[in-house]
Design an enzyme around this catalytic site. Sequence first.
Site, PDB file in Angstrom:
ATOM      1  N   CYS A 285     -35.375  36.457  45.218  1.00 55.57           N
ATOM      2  CA  CYS A 285     -33.912  37.197  45.332  1.00 55.57           C
ATOM      3  C   CYS A 285     -33.210  36.380  43.896  1.00 55.57           C
ATOM      4  CB  CYS A 285     -34.231  37.787  46.310  1.00 55.57           C
ATOM      5  SG  CYS A 285     -31.924  37.703  46.529  1.00 55.57           S
TER       6      CYS A 285
ATOM      7  N   SER B  54     -39.158  31.971  37.814  1.00 53.90           N
ATOM      8  CA  SER B  54     -38.580  32.179  39.647  1.00 53.90           C
ATOM      9  C   SER B  54     -39.841  30.559  39.862  1.00 53.90           C
ATOM     10  CB  SER B  54     -39.282  32.886  40.439  1.00 53.90           C
ATOM     11  OG  SER B  54     -38.265  34.383  39.760  1.00 53.90           O
TER      12      SER B  54
ATOM     13  N   HIS C 164     -32.081  43.222  47.022  1.00 48.23           N
ATOM     14  CA  HIS C 164     -32.787  42.554  48.636  1.00 48.23           C
ATOM     15  C   HIS C 164     -31.780  43.581  49.401  1.00 48.23           C
ATOM     16  CE1 HIS C 164     -35.176  41.285  45.241  1.00 48.23           C
ATOM     17  NE2 HIS C 164     -36.077  41.381  45.685  1.00 48.23           N
TER      18      HIS C 164
END
Length: 384
Positions: free
Chosen positions: A249, A196, A236
């Site tokens: 997300c 991420s 989310h």
Amino acid sequence: VILKQDIDYKTLIRFSEFSENLKGVYCENIPKRIYPLREKAAQLIGYTGIISKSELKKLKGNPEYHPGSILGKMGIESYYDEIIRGKEGIKIRIVDAVGNVKEEEIKKEPIPGNSLVLSIDAKLQEYAYSLIENKVGAIVVSKPATGEILALISSPSFDPNIFTDKFAFEEFFLLKSHAEKPFLNRAIQGTYPPSSVFKIITSSALLHSDIDPNKIVYCPGYMKIGNRIFKCWATHGAVNLISAIAHSCDVYFYTVGLSLGRDPIIQYAIEWGINKETGIDLPGELKGLFPEMEWFKKKYNRPWQNGDTANISIGQGDLLVTPIELNVMTMAIANDGMILKPFLLKEILSYEKEVKIWQKNPEVLRRIDITPEKMEIIKKGLYG
């Protein structure tokens, strides 16, 4: 020819008493490296050892290196060996036929090497190691304003003092063949999917495009691409760029990645310095891996697909980076897009007077094509 090393005091006394009967045998003090941080900084500092045939061949022509020379084998010891080692002296002994010393002359005085001052904070180095001890991984801590590295850890590690104490070769080969590779400096040589953290790069590619960062994307916890389901780690709901970075997300970045396409993401990754050696002053640095199109087709025997774009948008798929590359990338965020070269050597001091004879100045490698306003959006997301 060295007959015995690390003799005890009793042996030294006995040798001195009977030295007249031991023709051609001498006793000498030799310097010995001590590594106080032991395994906490082994790959960073390195260790010393006797020069190998391949090293001797490489250094042929340099009079300071000859069979039997001691030199740095890893880390700072290796990278700055010529600065640390100084210059050897020459002592001439004239002996008779049975080995009695008749005359002794120092033909050339040895010159000690200079002292190095590193940017490493020893207490921080020890603390960082305590967090990762008994785990496999790396930690890099740096000062973004200058590029200096404050801590650089790789685990598992080893105690470099074994190379200066008595040690069996079996111990060395056990370390060398260990499944978790303690000699590997994972901070600069380990390559891993960025995961991420890479969303920062996808975000900068988005901000350079005409996609509105305030546009809402709904995350139901998954996304269907072709006939496959790509999951998010949570549901989310409605997110924009700032909240998508804050909550990491996946669905938002799948959506953005597919809108942008592969090339802008790859282009920005290159600009940020992913897949480039950082130039840190340590030997053996590796760079990450980008899925170049020809390489990808050869490996998978198929064309690039939307699912592959979705994967790289969140730092997965065939992307690989080193921890030091990611560290340089995050420093650039703190510096509003200015990429500084990471470094360990801060100062060189003369051995005799410990006077500063050299100092490292921050070195700008390049600037990322992103405005301060757009960088502020990324910072807000990261702060969130």
